[in-house]
Every structure is written in C-alpha cells, then in structure tokens.
Design an enzyme around this catalytic site. Structure first.
Site, short mmCIF file in Angstrom:
data_model
loop_
_atom_site.label_atom_id
_atom_site.label_comp_id
_atom_site.label_asym_id
_atom_site.label_seq_id
_atom_site.Cartn_x
_atom_site.Cartn_y
_atom_site.Cartn_z
N GLY A 72 0.72 -1.28 0.02
CA GLY A 72 -0.01 0.02 -0.02
C GLY A 72 0.96 1.25 -0.15
CB SER A 73 0.04 4.72 1.26
OG SER A 73 -1.08 4.91 0.47
CB THR A 74 4.78 1.48 3.42
OG1 THR A 74 3.97 0.41 2.69
CG2 THR A 74 3.83 1.66 4.54
#
Length: 563
Positions: free
Chosen positions: A286-288
């Site tokens: 995801g957004s990591t």
C-alpha cells in the site's frame, strides 16, 4: 622301573621348587586366558546389543547421531533465549517383555496418549530395542518406574527449553526429537557447522560457547505483547512488527502473531495462520511504497522538496487516476506524502520512467529475496513485464508484493544517509556494517526524507504514532487485499513504517495488521487508526531499553535538570 633320562629329569623338576613355580605360572596364564575369553564374550554381546539399539528395529528408526548438548542461544545482553534441559525417554527391550498385553496396559495408565495397537506391536516384536516415548516429564518417568515392568527402561536425553515461550518463536525456530535445528536460527546454527560437530561427536557442553543474537529480549517482549494486544483490540487475523537498527542492520526485535509456544509446538508450525508474516509472507504494502516513490523522484532529480506536482485526475491505458480525498489540483512533494496522494505518486513515477523505477526498487532490495541468516524468507513478486500502468500503480503500492522486513530494510536505507545494509540477526558493529553496506541514494535525498517523515509524523497520517519526547516520523499504508483477482474493499492489510528519533534516526519501527476491524469510536479501520498507534506503543515502552533519551526542548531540558 627305570625312567628314561628325559622323563627322569622332568619328574625330578616337578618335585623341585623350580617345578612348582613353573606349574603355578602355567595355572595363572591358563586362568587369565579363561577370564579373557569370558570377558571378550561378554564385551562382544554388549557391543551387539549396543549396535542393535542404534539401528532400525521393529520398523522404528533410532538416530545414529548422538544426542548432544546444544549451545545456549542468548540475546545481545546475554539473556538466555534457548537452553538445553535433561529429559528422560522411554524404551523397551521386547525380548525381555514377559507379557506384552500386561506391559501395554501398564504403560497406557501413565501415557494414555500412546496408540495401544502400535505400543503392543512394539512390545510383542521380540526385537532388541524400540523407542516408546521421548521427552517424558519427571512425574511420568517416576510413575513408569513404579510400575516395575521388566524390559522397560529410560535413556537420558536433551530437550530444548525456551524461557520466553512464544515471544521469539519465528526467530528462534525449533529443534526435532534428536535436538537438531529444523527452523529459524536453530537451523542456521546447525547449518553453520554445529551439526557437523554433532556428527563427529565433538559437540560437548564443556566446549560450547553461547550463540549470541542481535535480539534484545526486553524489546522483543514489548513488541510481542503489543502485537498480541493489537490482534485482540482490532479484531484482526494477524499482526507483526520489527525494530531495526538503521546504522548496523541488526534486527533488535521481530514477531508475528498468531504464533505458538516453542516448548509445546505440536503441529502449530504447519498451520497457515502461524506463518511468519514479517519475512516469509509477501504482501502489497500500500501507501508505505510512497516512501520509495518520493525518494526515487528526489534522488533522480525530477523533483525537489519544494516542487509542486499536478494532482488532477488523468487516464492511462483505460484506467482513471483520481484522489480518494481531493486536496487540490497540485501539491508540493511533502504534501503528496502527507496527504498520501495516489495521483501525485503516479505522476512522480511517470517523471522517473518505467526502467529507472524498476531499477530503483531493485537497488533497495524490494524485488529480491532477502539475504540474511533466518532461513524462512520469501521471494517478492512483480509484473513479468513492467509497463507504464504498472509503474504508476506500483508507485502507490499496488502491483508488487514484498515482505514487511524487505520494506523496513529499504526504508532504513533512505533514513540512514543512503546506505542499504543487509539485515542480520547476529550482532554487528557499525564498522562491520560499513564493510557490507552499499550506497543506494544520495545523502541529500536521505535528509529530505527525514524532513518529510517528520512532517507526516507531526501533521499527517502518522500523528497517532508520535510519542512525546521521542519524535517518531513515518508513513502509513492501507492496502485493499486481492481476492480472486480483484480488490476486496472490505479487507485491508495495513502497515506503518516509523523512524525515531527522527532528527537523527537510530531505529526503524514497523507494524503490520491484517484485516483489522473498525475500532469503537474511530471513523474507519485505516492504518492511521491501528498500525500507527501500534508503533507509538512500541516506541513508548521500548525506548529506554534502546537507550534513547527523550528530548522536550529548552523548557523540558530545564525541567529535567531540576528533577
């Protein structure tokens, strides 16, 4: 009667003192030979019985490798994580069993878990040797001894004991019934030479030094306890965490739950839910992944920290890129990170280009199988052919699956000055780390990323991870899980990658939470409401063990002096 001279001479000697001495010597030699013959026969029979006990009997294999002490495994401070205990194992000499039925019934009164049919078959086989049960408790041994069954005995063996139970299950691993490592660092220990010492009989408790890990048992306890708490609080199916030294690559703590007590593992290691998700599981992060997209754009110079990027919706290959929360038609690079802009991240990847994007992630180790001592590591997955649409979705964490530990190590490289340091579960000094590290980003990129991490920790989605005095910065990631080739909007894999103290980072602290539910009083189950607080709790409780002193500014320093 006349004697021949020869006979006469011999006869005269028999009666003489010299003749008597000769006869005594003869009897002594004869007696010695007789005793030697008897003891040789007994010795031969003992050897035969010994060989019988070491070979396959009655369909049961008895290891030819002697069961020996293993070295203690200790943490970085010398605290014991694994040690050997003496234990009794039950065996039978079926040829000496008078009544197999009676013996079977007697043993089952103490060990009812044994299969009656198998037990009877062993006792009735008339073989020389057969194992009945390994690793008895002292109470079981005494109870069987009290039965007084002829032909049944005990052998003292070694059993591995783990004082922490489940706390470091996925790091330490397990040994088998013969005290040989079969997973985790126990297996690494054997594969690094200890098994060869066992085989040659050179392994003894007197000559074995403790095997030291990079793990801090106190920090490990904190991480494990917080994961167990989060699993219950967020009603998730799994959780995980890691604490990593950014300057040495040492894993200070790592855990994944559900797990199991190493002292009573049963078949728990084979269960799917007990997978070590930190190093042996791959996930879309995801957004990591915006950590790496932002750093990539800065490092290749297509943007600066002061640049603004178009974040208006656009179309590529039949797909529409638009924001989940629209914060305007353009955002600064730090704001793309702070607001977790998918469109801004996709634009940054497009400016870098497909080939350089793939090369950068490879450089950070995100697309390669991790090289470390722990045997259980997974191979990340990526598209067979990278196209523009792949690059853009990978920019915000969809389309590539990697391990959480890979993610933490890559993040450390962007925080520590730009050096990728292979992770290790063994002690490593900063000087040793410098010998194995490689440059993957410019120092300026690392400084910019620290500033961006700090901004997100103070104002963005990482606010719930910040701990007063310790200044935690980082990035959340909320990824919808893929089921049957489609994203399931109701199932999420959340993560938070944090660094502290962010002004001069010493540690990466990362959490993951699999399929968390909405907590009472919270608006949703996104990472800012679960994965981020998990890291905050770990930092709050573990900082003192990590020798990180809190700072509270000028006023705080004055107060601390007064205190």
């Amino acid at each position: 009667m006349k004697f021949s001279p020869a006979l006469k001479g011999n006869a005269s000697k028999r009666g003489s003192p010299a003749g008597n001495a000769h006869s005594a010597r003869s009897r002594t030699v004869l007696t010695s030979l007789l005793f030697l013959s008897v003891f040789s026969t007994i010795g031969g029979r003992l050897v035969w019985f010994g060989l019988s006990a070491q070979n396959q009997t009655d369909g049961m294999f008895v290891s030819s490798i002697p069961v020996t002490d293993r070295p203690d495994i200790v943490d970085r401070n010398g605290q014991v994580l694994a040690t050997d205990l003496k234990t009794a194992s039950l065996y039978a000499e079926p040829r000496r069993i008078v009544d197999a039925d009676e013996a079977t019934e007697a043993v089952l009164t103490v060990l009812p878990q044994l299969d009656p049919g198998t037990l009877y078959k062993k006792l009735d086989s008339k073989a020389g040797f057969a194992w009945l049960s390994r690793g008895l408790t002292p109470m079981q041994q005494q109870a069987i001894f009290n039965l007084g069954v002829p032909g049944i005995g005990f052998r003292t063996e070694r059993r591995r004991f783990y004082p922490g139970g489940a706390e470091a299950a996925h790091i330490l691993g397990l040994t088998n019934i013969d005290n040989q490592g079969i997973s985790g660092m126990e297996k690494y220990l054997d594969d690094s030479g200890f098994r060869a010492l066992q085989t040659t009989g050179l392994a003894s408790s007197d000559g074995l030094s403790a095997f030291k890990l990079s793990i801090d048992r106190n920090v490990q306890h904190v991480v494990h306890e917080e994961l167990v708490r989060a699993l219950k609080e967020y009603r998730a199916i799994a959780a995980g965490g890691v604490v990593l030294d950014v300057d040495t690559g040492e894993v200070i703590a790592m855990a994944s739950v559900p797990d199991y007590d190493l002292n009573e593992p049963g078949n728990a290691p084979l269960k799917k839910e007990n997978l070590n998700r930190m190093s042996a599981g791959t996930f879309e992060m995801g957004s990591t992944f915006k950590i790496f997209t932002t750093a990539m754009a800065l490092d290749f110079g297509v943007v600066s920290i002061n640049s603004r990027v178009d974040t208006s919706p656009f179309h590529v290959a039949g797909h529409t890129f638009k924001e989940f929360h629209n914060e305007g038609n353009s955002l600064s690079v730090p704001d793309i990170f702070k607001y977790s802009s998918n469109v801004g991240s996709a634009r940054e990847a497009d400016m870098v280009g497909v080939d350089r994007h793939q090369e950068f992630l490879t450089r950070l180790g995100l697309l390669s199988k991790m090289q470390t001592e722990l045997p259980e590591v997974a191979m990340p997955t990526q598209p067979k052919t990278w196209k523009k649409i792949n690059s853009m979705t990978i920019a915000f964490g969809h389309g590539v699956s990697t391990t959480p530990l890979n993610t933490a190590v890559a993040a450390a490289a962007l925080i520590n000055g730009g050096y990728y340091i292979p992770p290790t579960f063994l002690p490593r000094s900063e000087e040793e780390a410098k010998a194995v590290r490689r440059k993957v980003a410019e120092p300026r990129t690392s400084l910019d990323m620290r500033a961006i991490f700090k901004l997100n920790g103070e104002e963005g989605t990482g606010r719930q991870a910040d701990v007063p005095g310790y200044h935690v910065g980082g990035k959340t990631g909320t990824a919808e899980k893929v089921e049957n080739g489609r994203y399931n909007h109701n199932k999420r894999f959340n993560a938070f990658v944090g660094a502290f103290p962010i002004d001069k980072p010493r540690y990466i602290v990362m959490s993951i939470i699999d399929e968390p539910q909405v907590e009472k009083g919270k608006p949703n189950a996104q990472a800012g409401w679960n994965a981020a607080p998990m890291v905050g709790n770990m930092v709050r409780r573990a900082a003192s063990f990590l020798h990180v002193q809190p700072t509270f500014g000028e006023v705080g320093r004055d107060l601390m002096r007064g205190y």
